[in-house]
Design a protein around this motif. Structure first.
Motif, mmCIF file in Angstrom:
data_model
loop_
_atom_site.group_PDB
_atom_site.id
_atom_site.type_symbol
_atom_site.label_atom_id
_atom_site.label_comp_id
_atom_site.label_asym_id
_atom_site.label_seq_id
_atom_site.Cartn_x
_atom_site.Cartn_y
_atom_site.Cartn_z
ATOM 1 N N UNK A 22 0.837 -1.204 0.000
ATOM 2 C CA UNK A 22 0.000 0.000 0.000
ATOM 3 C C UNK A 22 0.869 1.249 0.000
ATOM 4 N N UNK A 23 1.896 1.268 0.834
ATOM 5 C CA UNK A 23 2.797 2.424 0.892
ATOM 6 C C UNK A 23 3.536 2.598 -0.432
ATOM 7 N N UNK A 24 3.955 1.495 -1.032
ATOM 8 C CA UNK A 24 4.650 1.550 -2.313
ATOM 9 C C UNK A 24 3.798 2.129 -3.437
ATOM 10 N N UNK A 25 2.504 1.924 -3.332
ATOM 11 C CA UNK A 25 1.580 2.484 -4.320
ATOM 12 C C UNK A 25 1.270 3.955 -4.032
ATOM 13 N N UNK A 26 1.757 4.478 -2.940
ATOM 14 C CA UNK A 26 1.442 5.858 -2.570
ATOM 15 C C UNK A 26 0.017 6.020 -2.069
ATOM 16 N N UNK A 56 -3.307 -0.779 12.362
ATOM 17 C CA UNK A 56 -1.975 -0.622 11.763
ATOM 18 C C UNK A 56 -2.025 0.265 10.526
ATOM 19 N N UNK A 57 -3.073 0.118 9.726
ATOM 20 C CA UNK A 57 -3.246 0.957 8.528
ATOM 21 C C UNK A 57 -3.408 2.415 8.949
ATOM 22 N N UNK A 58 -4.246 2.650 9.937
ATOM 23 C CA UNK A 58 -4.492 4.018 10.413
ATOM 24 C C UNK A 58 -3.219 4.639 10.997
ATOM 25 N N UNK A 110 -6.281 8.128 -7.896
ATOM 26 C CA UNK A 110 -4.899 7.663 -8.051
ATOM 27 C C UNK A 110 -4.241 7.312 -6.724
ATOM 28 N N UNK A 111 -4.701 7.914 -5.628
ATOM 29 C CA UNK A 111 -4.084 7.649 -4.321
ATOM 30 C C UNK A 111 -4.988 6.831 -3.400
ATOM 31 N N UNK A 112 -6.007 6.192 -3.999
ATOM 32 C CA UNK A 112 -6.977 5.415 -3.234
ATOM 33 C C UNK A 112 -7.043 3.997 -3.780
ATOM 34 N N UNK A 113 -7.138 3.033 -2.895
ATOM 35 C CA UNK A 113 -7.233 1.620 -3.260
ATOM 36 C C UNK A 113 -8.576 1.076 -2.755
ATOM 37 N N UNK A 114 -9.233 0.297 -3.596
ATOM 38 C CA UNK A 114 -10.469 -0.385 -3.222
ATOM 39 C C UNK A 114 -10.118 -1.810 -2.812
#
Length: 167
Positions: A22-26, A56-58, A110-114
């Motif tokens: 997730x971090x790598x994808x920005x 952990x995500x938060x 672009x900065x959001x993942x589903x």
């Protein structure tokens, strides 16, 4: 033609999603399906493992909005307990619910993942919005009848695409 139905990542469950990916994808925001992704269908509790993953995500500074086509009040209750936003009655694969979630998160596609457990709702909706999508295996076989019927098509598609889980 099939690309819109192919997730960017396919994992066993939400807790198997590598945070470094997730971090790598920005990634700045996550739009996460509720039923059978975060909890079992119509459940009123989240497992400790899923709760810890969300925490952990938060802690990484990634915002989260739970989304569901369901309208049950339990979704907003659980979202509040987890300290995240929620959009109910999302209508996936239509884009309106995801647009509402983006507005809440204040992020761009672009900065959001589903993240979700269904190809014909979560994956399709996310790709229609130009977002990356992570498909997870459903937590339970207990589901809404319409979802069970869609699973037949999903299994055929997964087999045809020879899509393998990344776990």
């Amino acid at each position: 033609m099939w690309e819109i139905l192919i997730p960017d990542l396919y994992v066993k469950g939400i807790t198997n999603i590598p945070l470094n990916q997730l971090l790598g994808w920005g990634t700045k925001g996550l739009i996460v399906d509720f039923d059978n992704t975060v909890t079992e269908w119509n459940a009123t509790m989240v497992s400790a493992e899923v709760g810890n993953w969300i925490k952990a995500v938060r802690e990484l500074g990634i915002m989260m909005c739970l989304t569901s086509n369901n309208r049950g009040p339990h979704i907003e209750t659980i979202a509040s307990q987890l300290g995240v936003a929620a959009v109910t009655g999302a209508g996936k694969p239509r884009r309106g619910g995801l647009r509402r979630a983006l507005a809440i998160l204040g992020t761009t596609p672009a900065e959001t993942v589903v993240i979700g457990d269904q190809i014909f709702t979560d994956v399709l909706a996310g790709h229609r919005m130009g977002m990356r999508v992570i498909l997870v295996q459903p937590l339970s076989r207990r589901e809404f009848l319409g979802t069970r019927l869609m699973r037949v098509g999903e299994r055929l598609l997964l087999k045809r695409l020879a899509l393998k889980e990344d776990w």
